[in-house]
Design an enzyme around this catalytic site. Structure first.
Site, PDB file in Angstrom:
ATOM      1  N   GLY A  74      -5.064  -5.558   5.966  1.00 34.19           N
ATOM      2  CA  GLY A  74      -6.160  -4.598   5.991  1.00 34.19           C
ATOM      3  C   GLY A  74      -7.289  -4.942   6.930  1.00 34.19           C
ATOM      4  O   GLY A  74      -7.833  -4.063   7.613  1.00 34.19           O
ATOM      5  N   THR A 110      -0.424   0.769   6.427  1.00 28.52           N
ATOM      6  CA  THR A 110      -0.194  -0.308   5.468  1.00 28.52           C
ATOM      7  C   THR A 110      -0.069  -1.609   6.232  1.00 28.52           C
ATOM      8  O   THR A 110       0.571  -1.657   7.281  1.00 28.52           O
ATOM      9  CB  THR A 110       1.068  -0.059   4.627  1.00 28.52           C
ATOM     10  OG1 THR A 110       1.345  -1.221   3.846  1.00 28.52           O
ATOM     11  CG2 THR A 110       2.284   0.238   5.499  1.00 28.52           C
ATOM     12  N   ARG A 120     -13.345  -7.614  -2.687  1.00 31.48           N
ATOM     13  CA  ARG A 120     -12.738  -7.364  -1.382  1.00 31.48           C
ATOM     14  C   ARG A 120     -12.152  -5.952  -1.327  1.00 31.48           C
ATOM     15  O   ARG A 120     -11.432  -5.528  -2.229  1.00 31.48           O
ATOM     16  CB  ARG A 120     -11.633  -8.388  -1.117  1.00 31.48           C
ATOM     17  CG  ARG A 120     -10.918  -8.196   0.234  1.00 31.48           C
ATOM     18  CD  ARG A 120      -9.628  -7.419   0.106  1.00 31.48           C
ATOM     19  NE  ARG A 120      -8.885  -7.370   1.367  1.00 31.48           N
ATOM     20  CZ  ARG A 120      -7.735  -6.726   1.534  1.00 31.48           C
ATOM     21  NH1 ARG A 120      -7.190  -6.090   0.538  1.00 31.48           N
ATOM     22  NH2 ARG A 120      -7.145  -6.728   2.715  1.00 31.48           N
ATOM     23  N   GLY A 168     -10.012  -3.465   1.429  1.00 36.52           N
ATOM     24  CA  GLY A 168      -9.277  -3.455   2.695  1.00 36.52           C
ATOM     25  C   GLY A 168      -9.417  -2.124   3.422  1.00 36.52           C
ATOM     26  O   GLY A 168     -10.428  -1.431   3.280  1.00 36.52           O
ATOM     27  N   THR A 223       0.888  -1.153   0.000  1.00 40.35           N
ATOM     28  CA  THR A 223       0.000   0.000   0.000  1.00 40.35           C
ATOM     29  C   THR A 223       0.925   1.201   0.000  1.00 40.35           C
ATOM     30  O   THR A 223       2.028   1.112   0.524  1.00 40.35           O
ATOM     31  CB  THR A 223      -0.859  -0.009   1.284  1.00 40.35           C
ATOM     32  OG1 THR A 223      -1.667  -1.179   1.279  1.00 40.35           O
ATOM     33  CG2 THR A 223      -1.740   1.211   1.390  1.00 40.35           C
TER      34      THR A 223
END
Lengths: 333, 333
Positions: A252, A249, A227, A229, A199
């Site tokens: 998630g 990060t 999905r 996060g 991320t």
């Protein structure tokens, strides 16, 4: 597990490019150099925005935008593929000085999800738009879109195949992080362990004392269709207030159920903790106790204190202060 | 603006069916009776789950499921239409005893979004699934789906036309709540002011001391395609822990940026506040100061204290304790 030494800036920003089982043996020298150069470009872009009179919010958009445009990071170009082999991306942004926020989730066509998140904040009465509705909003506002070929990288496609092969052997329970010790791949199997996750994010403090945070991701490799996060969830992956700015990060799902980004703010507001104590309390105590190797975050407070903290083996990260000199790191120190 | 008198139960649940500019003049006696009966059915369904050995989690699903199936409430059947004239729904659920959560956003075919949210929690490694991916997950797991005709009600369709007409005259900046005094319609114009908004939710405490929370909504009338409010956001519309369970209803965007449900928990955890003080701090002080008439919530703590609080003129609400006798209310007391 590592926390940066105490850092303080008058104005500037801090960034991350994802966490993982990052050790010096896990990256080739060439790849490490590429990551360091990209992190420096991101920091200089954010700092450039500040120096030319931009706000903390502008700085986070510019810094995250550089990482979205780089194929190295799992955001924008170079994002992970889901179980269908499709790239869908999430992003969010929050202005600590106004409390306003914008976010998009499950978008497939937008070159810079963080710029779209800012547009949702600035040009709609809403905080979160998802899927085709978010893409429709982007088109109405003339946002730059790209076809699937733009986002494609061999590296992420290969990561999908590895993830699919492993999912056949055991349930796929990993989120954005592959920091779970039990599934760490050896360097020979996975030259870059973060190729399957990651991320990007930034937090900034401008000369007027305003704080902002932004986060963007392609999610985990082989994720279930649909999905989402923590990255587009205000309070989970991103939060900013008059007290602090936080971008996360990691795995998630755990960042959502622990409302990690908001919890940093809440510890400062309700328990009168300083930034370092608040970050330590959530990253090293609460999260790490529940889920070892679950992730990290970058954070800034209104006094310019900087935290770059993670309970994994490494986190692509950096910070830049008023001298305009970028500082980057990857491994635990 | 009103808060219930101090209430305590050994086990049971509390529910809400949305907030709004609810005054005795705003509802016909017939409609008021229908709402009261539906709220009682919801409470009895949740209590029945508890009495037959079900968990707090089971009780919230049964209570919310009754309101989703009723065309009276803006969730499941009878949901609001978006700007396209399409119904999309959001829901979430959290188990305070385990910290697990599930959520779905922007689903159009699922009869009971709260049951799908629980399935995401129980049967996937993820917390949040959105759009067609969430519907695909539902089909794979044999979840009951319905066509658009099932969800349709004349009342919500009419509310869309009113919202569209008003949007032509002024920017549409309202969320789930129409509690903004400046836009209150007179009773003759809007016999049921909540026909354009609303959210349903439940919090429960079982005999084993476990807490749970669940929330479900069709969102605001005439919402932007893809808009998602606070209801499916863990930490915003729903949160549960060992300390408390919270389900919110109101102007969703403000509940997201203030992380309202998690803030109740955070005030209890980090400032050692009791439930009543925590709820008051966020609903009446922080939220109401920033956005008058922005919404309300129901909450329970581990000692069985019950809060049903709102800064609007009314909230469909109820609670039931160990005696099995339902208590419902609509207007401020």
């Amino acid at each position: 597990m590592a926390s940066a030494r105490a850092l303080r800036i008058d104005f500037g920003l801090a960034i991350h490019g994802g966490v993982g089982t990052l050790t010096p043996a896990a990256l080739t020298p060439e790849l490490e150099a590429e990551y360091r150069a990209a992190l420096e470009r991101s920091l200089r872009a954010g700092f450039g925005a500040l120096r030319s009179g931009g706000s903390a919010l502008d700085a986070t958009v510019e810094a995250v935008g550089v990482m979205e445009d780089s194929p190295l990071f799992n955001a924008g170009r170079g994002s992970n593929f889901d179980e269908r082999g499709v790239i869908t991306m999430d992003a969010s942004i929050m202005d600590g000085s106004t409390g306003a926020a914008g976010a998009v989730a499950h978008v497939a066509t937008v070159r810079s999800p963080v710029r779209l998140a800012r547009l949702v904040m600035d040009q709609s009465p809403h905080v979160l738009l998802v899927g085709e509705g978010a893409e429709h909003f982007a088109r109405v506002h003339g946002v730059k879109e790209e076809d699937a070929a733009y986002f494609y990288t061999d590296r992420r496609w290969d990561a999908l195949q590895v993830a699919k092969a492993e999912a056949g052997a055991r349930p796929n329970v990993l989120g954005d992080s592959d920091g779970d010790e039990s599934v760490e791949a050896s360097p020979s199997e996975a030259p870059d362990p973060t190729s399957r996750s990651g991320t990007v994010g930034a937090v900034a403090l401008d000369g007027a004392g305003r704080l902002a945070a932004a986060t963007s991701t392609g999610g985990m490799a082989n994720k279930t269709w649909g999905r989402v996060g923590d990255s587009p969830i205000i309070g989970a992956g991103t939060f900013a207030s008059h007290r602090c700015a936080v971008s996360c990060t990691g795995w998630g799902e755990h960042f959502i159920t622990n409302a990690v980004a908001h919890d940093v703010h809440a510890r400062m507001e309700h328990a009168d903790e300083g930034l370092a104590a608040a970050v330590r309390g959530i990253v090293f105590e609460r999260l790490h106790r529940k889920v070892p190797g679950s992730g990290g975050l970058v954070a800034l407070d209104a006094d310019g204190n900087v935290e770059l903290s993670f309970n994994t083996r490494g986190m692509y990260r950096g910070w830049i202060g008023e001298d305009g000199s970028p500082n980057v790191a990857i491994y635990a120190e």
